[in-house]
Design a protein around this motif. Structure first.
Motif, PDB file in Angstrom:
ATOM      1  N   MET A   1       0.830  -1.198   0.000  1.00  0.00           N
ATOM      2  CA  MET A   1       0.000   0.000   0.000  1.00  0.00           C
ATOM      3  C   MET A   1       0.867   1.251   0.000  1.00  0.00           C
ATOM      4  N   ASN A   2       1.912   1.256   0.817  1.00  0.00           N
ATOM      5  CA  ASN A   2       2.766   2.435   0.925  1.00  0.00           C
ATOM      6  C   ASN A   2       3.583   2.680  -0.333  1.00  0.00           C
ATOM      7  N   ILE A   3       4.167   1.625  -0.891  1.00  0.00           N
ATOM      8  CA  ILE A   3       4.975   1.804  -2.101  1.00  0.00           C
ATOM      9  C   ILE A   3       4.113   2.275  -3.277  1.00  0.00           C
ATOM     10  N   LEU A   4       2.976   1.634  -3.484  1.00  0.00           N
ATOM     11  CA  LEU A   4       2.113   2.001  -4.608  1.00  0.00           C
ATOM     12  C   LEU A   4       1.565   3.415  -4.464  1.00  0.00           C
ATOM     13  N   PHE A   5       1.222   3.786  -3.229  1.00  0.00           N
ATOM     14  CA  PHE A   5       0.693   5.137  -3.028  1.00  0.00           C
ATOM     15  C   PHE A   5       1.761   6.185  -3.307  1.00  0.00           C
ATOM     16  N   TYR A   6       2.980   5.974  -2.836  1.00  0.00           N
ATOM     17  CA  TYR A   6       4.040   6.940  -3.079  1.00  0.00           C
ATOM     18  C   TYR A   6       4.390   7.013  -4.558  1.00  0.00           C
ATOM     19  N   MET A   7       4.317   5.884  -5.258  1.00  0.00           N
ATOM     20  CA  MET A   7       4.554   5.908  -6.696  1.00  0.00           C
ATOM     21  C   MET A   7       3.486   6.730  -7.417  1.00  0.00           C
ATOM     22  N   SER A   8       2.237   6.605  -6.976  1.00  0.00           N
ATOM     23  CA  SER A   8       1.158   7.408  -7.571  1.00  0.00           C
ATOM     24  C   SER A   8       1.310   8.873  -7.201  1.00  0.00           C
TER      25      SER A   8
ATOM     26  N   LEU B   1      -8.397   8.333  -5.795  1.00  0.00           N
ATOM     27  CA  LEU B   1      -8.397   7.048  -6.488  1.00  0.00           C
ATOM     28  C   LEU B   1      -8.063   5.899  -5.541  1.00  0.00           C
ATOM     29  N   GLU B   2      -7.180   6.155  -4.597  1.00  0.00           N
ATOM     30  CA  GLU B   2      -6.820   5.118  -3.627  1.00  0.00           C
ATOM     31  C   GLU B   2      -8.024   4.686  -2.803  1.00  0.00           C
ATOM     32  N   PHE B   3      -8.968   5.591  -2.616  1.00  0.00           N
ATOM     33  CA  PHE B   3     -10.122   5.289  -1.784  1.00  0.00           C
ATOM     34  C   PHE B   3     -11.057   4.248  -2.398  1.00  0.00           C
TER      35      PHE B   3
ATOM     36  N   ALA C   1      -7.213  12.724 -19.287  1.00  0.00           N
ATOM     37  CA  ALA C   1      -6.896  11.311 -19.482  1.00  0.00           C
ATOM     38  C   ALA C   1      -7.050  10.912 -20.947  1.00  0.00           C
ATOM     39  N   LEU C   2      -8.095  11.423 -21.598  1.00  0.00           N
ATOM     40  CA  LEU C   2      -8.336  11.088 -22.996  1.00  0.00           C
ATOM     41  C   LEU C   2      -7.265  11.676 -23.915  1.00  0.00           C
ATOM     42  N   HIS C   3      -6.663  12.780 -23.494  1.00  0.00           N
ATOM     43  CA  HIS C   3      -5.619  13.419 -24.308  1.00  0.00           C
ATOM     44  C   HIS C   3      -4.220  13.039 -23.821  1.00  0.00           C
ATOM     45  N   HIS C   4      -4.155  11.990 -22.999  1.00  0.00           N
ATOM     46  CA  HIS C   4      -2.878  11.462 -22.509  1.00  0.00           C
ATOM     47  C   HIS C   4      -2.088  12.480 -21.680  1.00  0.00           C
ATOM     48  N   GLN C   5      -2.803  13.436 -21.066  1.00  0.00           N
ATOM     49  CA  GLN C   5      -2.149  14.389 -20.176  1.00  0.00           C
ATOM     50  C   GLN C   5      -2.288  13.956 -18.713  1.00  0.00           C
ATOM     51  N   PHE C   6      -2.978  12.868 -18.517  1.00  0.00           N
ATOM     52  CA  PHE C   6      -3.195  12.333 -17.171  1.00  0.00           C
ATOM     53  C   PHE C   6      -2.408  11.033 -17.061  1.00  0.00           C
ATOM     54  N   ASP C   7      -1.574  10.906 -16.060  1.00  0.00           N
ATOM     55  CA  ASP C   7      -0.676   9.763 -15.951  1.00  0.00           C
ATOM     56  C   ASP C   7      -1.445   8.500 -15.565  1.00  0.00           C
ATOM     57  N   LEU C   8      -1.613   7.609 -16.534  1.00  0.00           N
ATOM     58  CA  LEU C   8      -2.380   6.391 -16.298  1.00  0.00           C
ATOM     59  C   LEU C   8      -1.633   5.418 -15.390  1.00  0.00           C
ATOM     60  N   ILE C   9      -0.300   5.412 -15.458  1.00  0.00           N
ATOM     61  CA  ILE C   9       0.485   4.553 -14.567  1.00  0.00           C
ATOM     62  C   ILE C   9       0.296   5.002 -13.120  1.00  0.00           C
TER      63      ILE C   9
ATOM     64  N   CYS D   1      -1.323   2.815 -10.078  1.00  0.00           N
ATOM     65  CA  CYS D   1      -0.660   2.641  -8.779  1.00  0.00           C
ATOM     66  C   CYS D   1      -1.584   3.051  -7.638  1.00  0.00           C
ATOM     67  N   ALA D   2      -2.332   4.143  -7.840  1.00  0.00           N
ATOM     68  CA  ALA D   2      -3.266   4.599  -6.808  1.00  0.00           C
ATOM     69  C   ALA D   2      -4.371   3.575  -6.576  1.00  0.00           C
TER      70      ALA D   2
END
Length: 288
Positions: A81-88, A100-102, A138-146, A150-151
């Motif tokens: 949980m901690n690693i993935l959240f910090y990556m997001s 999103l984590e919620f 998100a549709l214009h790829h300006q939102f980081d999907l990775i 992670c979130a």
């Protein structure tokens, strides 16, 4: 609301506030360290802090008799949980990452609901989370999907953290469970950090900041969470946690200067309303 349950709610609010302040500090540290290294340093310091705080060496004689399956699952959920959240957090605004984590604890709350009328609160929470995401970007790829993935992964681990946390509480080892879980997570992740980036892990110039983050993000919140879980159901805990995105947005605004849109503020309002609704509903059911 009974005093014990009111105190549990207070524990939750203090826990979330402390965690979000630490997240803002951690995000500032990401300019010189990668999220995985920050997570490892935080967990290592936190393991020492909680061990001393709760004098956890007293539990050594009981270790062979503990239910290790639940403890190991609890530890794994905590670490991932901690690693993935910090990556997001390194790729998304703090409020959006927490929103999103919620999804994880919200799903757990959904599974715990017994009355149809309570689905209104879950619908509000889901609506809030949907509005939190800038879908146009998100549709214009300006939102980081990775970062979003992670979130969401952190949210799934959060749900397991809640579930196994309640099972660990039943072992009656108190805060020693927290020491065991953090220590196992730190010991498992430390070799990975040393292999990938030993120079940063052992560089003492970052240890002071990591220590502050450990106190705010691990020692205080997880200790308060375990206390709260003794009084709150999975539904009330999970939905009360929906206050986290609002607290994240406020702390990120004041400490990092991050701003969110008007629609996202409406989303936070939906999430907070859902949180209050389900928490009050759960309290009334307990009294009845």
């Amino acid at each position: 609301m009974p005093n014990a349950q009111l105190l549990a709610v207070l524990y939750m609010v203090l826990s979330m506030t402390s965690y979000q302040i630490s997240a803002s500090f951690a995000k500032q540290l990401f300019t010189v360290l990668d999220p995985v290294t920050v997570t490892i340093l935080r967990l290592c310091f936190a393991a020492i802090i909680v061990c001393v705080m709760f004098r956890s060496w007293k539990i050594i004689s009981r270790l062979p008799y503990l239910k290790w399956k639940d403890l190991l699952c609890y530890s794994a959920a905590l670490g991932l949980m901690n690693i993935l959240f910090y990556m997001s957090l390194g790729k998304l605004p703090q409020g959006i990452a927490v929103g999103l984590e919620f999804v994880g604890p919200l799903g757990l709350a959904l599974l715990s609901i017994k009355h149809r009328s309570d689905y209104m609160w879950v619908f509000l929470a889901i609506s809030g989370i949907i509005l939190m995401v800038p879908w146009g970007q998100a549709l214009h790829h300006q939102f980081d999907l990775i970062g979003a993935a992670c979130a969401l992964g952190a949210g799934l681990c959060w749900a397991f953290y809640i579930y196994f946390g309640q099972r660990v509480v039943q072992q009656n080892i108190g805060m020693h469970a927290l020491t065991i879980a953090i220590s196992i997570s730190a010991l498992c992740l430390l070799p990975i950090g040393l292999y990938q980036n030993a120079a940063q892990v052992i560089d003492t110039q970052y240890w002071g900041k990591a220590l502050v983050i450990a106190i705010l993000a691990t020692a205080i919140p997880y200790a308060l969470d375990l206390k709260a879980l003794k009084q709150l159901t999975k539904a009330s805990y999970g939905t009360l946690s929906s206050l986290s995105p609002a607290l994240a947005a406020f702390t990120a605004f004041f400490l990092l200067g991050e701003k969110i849109t008007s629609i996202q503020w409406i989303a936070l309002g939906c999430i907070m309303l859902a949180s209050v609704g389900v928490t009050i509903r759960a309290a009334r059911q307990k009294i009845a």
